[in-house]
Write a protein that holds these residues in place. Sequence first.
Motif, PDB file in Angstrom:
ATOM      1  N   GLU A 125      51.576  70.004  17.481  1.00 33.45           N
ATOM      2  CA  GLU A 125      51.751  69.487  15.936  1.00 33.45           C
ATOM      3  C   GLU A 125      53.140  69.222  15.247  1.00 33.45           C
ATOM      4  O   GLU A 125      53.302  68.753  14.901  1.00 33.45           O
ATOM      5  CB  GLU A 125      50.257  69.561  14.908  1.00 33.45           C
ATOM      6  N   LYS A 128      55.935  67.601  16.770  1.00 33.56           N
ATOM      7  CA  LYS A 128      55.894  66.305  16.602  1.00 33.56           C
ATOM      8  C   LYS A 128      56.002  65.795  14.877  1.00 33.56           C
ATOM      9  O   LYS A 128      56.501  64.914  14.891  1.00 33.56           O
ATOM     10  CB  LYS A 128      53.634  65.679  16.721  1.00 33.56           C
ATOM     11  N   LEU A 138      62.908  62.075  20.469  1.00 40.48           N
ATOM     12  CA  LEU A 138      61.482  62.886  21.815  1.00 40.48           C
ATOM     13  C   LEU A 138      62.036  63.645  23.063  1.00 40.48           C
ATOM     14  O   LEU A 138      61.422  64.715  23.032  1.00 40.48           O
ATOM     15  CB  LEU A 138      60.918  61.307  21.842  1.00 40.48           C
ATOM     16  N   ALA A 141      62.441  66.640  21.947  1.00 39.84           N
ATOM     17  CA  ALA A 141      60.981  67.126  21.437  1.00 39.84           C
ATOM     18  C   ALA A 141      60.087  67.968  22.431  1.00 39.84           C
ATOM     19  O   ALA A 141      60.075  68.703  22.934  1.00 39.84           O
ATOM     20  CB  ALA A 141      60.204  66.668  21.164  1.00 39.84           C
ATOM     21  N   ASP A 454      51.500  55.709  20.226  1.00 36.33           N
ATOM     22  CA  ASP A 454      50.769  56.985  19.966  1.00 36.33           C
ATOM     23  C   ASP A 454      50.239  57.202  21.274  1.00 36.33           C
ATOM     24  O   ASP A 454      49.781  58.791  21.025  1.00 36.33           O
ATOM     25  CB  ASP A 454      49.802  56.405  18.866  1.00 36.33           C
ATOM     26  N   LEU A 457      52.725  59.196  22.858  1.00 34.63           N
ATOM     27  CA  LEU A 457      53.182  60.730  21.809  1.00 34.63           C
ATOM     28  C   LEU A 457      52.078  62.062  22.048  1.00 34.63           C
ATOM     29  O   LEU A 457      52.072  62.619  22.514  1.00 34.63           O
ATOM     30  CB  LEU A 457      53.175  60.676  20.052  1.00 34.63           C
ATOM     31  N   PHE A 461      52.503  65.425  23.368  1.00 33.69           N
ATOM     32  CA  PHE A 461      52.768  66.828  22.061  1.00 33.69           C
ATOM     33  C   PHE A 461      50.713  67.260  23.336  1.00 33.69           C
ATOM     34  O   PHE A 461      50.941  69.068  22.435  1.00 33.69           O
ATOM     35  CB  PHE A 461      51.950  66.566  21.068  1.00 33.69           C
TER      36      PHE A 461
END
Length: 468
Positions: A125, A128, A138, A141, A454, A457, A461
């Motif tokens: 999180e 994110k 991204l 990440a 979403d 994602l 994550f």
Amino acid sequence: MKTKSPSSFPLDEETIVAIITPPGEGGISALRLCGGQSPFILTKHFRTAKGEESKEFQPFLMRFGHFIDKQSNEIDEILAVYMPRGHSYTGHEQVEIFCHGGNQAAQKILNSLIESGARAAEPGEFTKLAFLSGRIDLSKAEAVAELISSSTEKSYEVAKEHLLGGYSGAIESLRQKLIELIAEVEASIDFPEEEISPDDKKQLLNTLASIESQINQLISSYKGGRIINEGYKVAICGRPNAGKSSLFNLILRQQRALVTPTPGTTRDYLSEWIDLGGYAVNLIDTAGLRTGGGAIEKAGQSLARKIMKQSDLILWMIDLSQKNWQKLLELDLKSEFHKNVLLVGNKIDRAKQKKSARNEITKRTVLPISCVTRAGIEKLKKQFLDRISQSMPDLTSGQVVTSARHLQKLKSSMKCLKTAEIKLNKNASPELTAFDLRQAAEALSEITGRIYNDDILGQIFSKFCIGK
């Protein structure tokens, strides 16, 4: 699917917290508190070394004091630092607390922070939030997760280059070139009298070919990138009693596999990971392949053949002490699956007529070794390390695809570009050509997260650990 720029994300004021160091004994444990209430929650629990309350924290100033719970019990001596919005890992207001190592102190501090209004962070999180706040894209990440899980020098090297931005920079450069190309094509839509001239068409096709070439290079790099990410799978195969388990033990430098003179000892397979020259290698000792044997041995042989088909390299073991090893090898080469094989002749120390045997070895490109004297073992390691290196792209460029998700998006982009190229050559309507070019650009945007959904994602994550 939705498109947003980083600056358009509202910063959620919910405050989250997690222990960011791994469990177990150690000198220090650390916790991260993130969100609009983080500095205020910290002041509720922080006391200076003199036992005084602290009303506010100066940004980036590490302070020593004590952590106090709601009942005014002193939990531990701590160091704490506050980072303002826009200047932290997440891009949000953030606090980091360092206490003594071990599980108890950190867990008590965590529980106290949750009691004071923070919520336990979910896996990934914090990273994110860093993406949603626009601090990282991204692909960077995802590089964070790669860096954390890197277990060899090569996997670390690639993850580091990804995190530094070389990879996302290359993707963004290609996207920008596509946008410029789209603008040129769409100019003929807005101004019909300005049709694409033969010279302009030639220039557009040249630019398109250059973009396709660069995307193809990225797609090709996945062969090596997959090995970096998943490891290089090497199966040790051959007939029973050829010395497969002995070689397995020698490379591992431990007695992992049972070795006996009785053929067919290995019924199942053994698998171990080693670091070879900075690469993660999954070494697998398989059951000996022969006709006959009981039901259990046959099941092991079936599994061995399945592993061979899934391997990046097969070390095919040959017993050079057998008089008819050449004939047996000919039969094996016809009947067994050999995609990428390195022939290894074991027991050279026991081979009769060594001179003629060596002549046959040279003709067949068989690497002679002895698992007893260890002759040829280092040369063998070098040879299959060379096989790995030959399939590797330039790892220092940062432009190595390690993600299956990225590969799929690159292939999707390439497909759209090929369609646009055909339409451009056939003088199709500019609207149709521009549509395919936009689809190609959007596929690249999904790699860096300019366009995302979403569900994607959530998948990315959820693979992170709690605290990152």
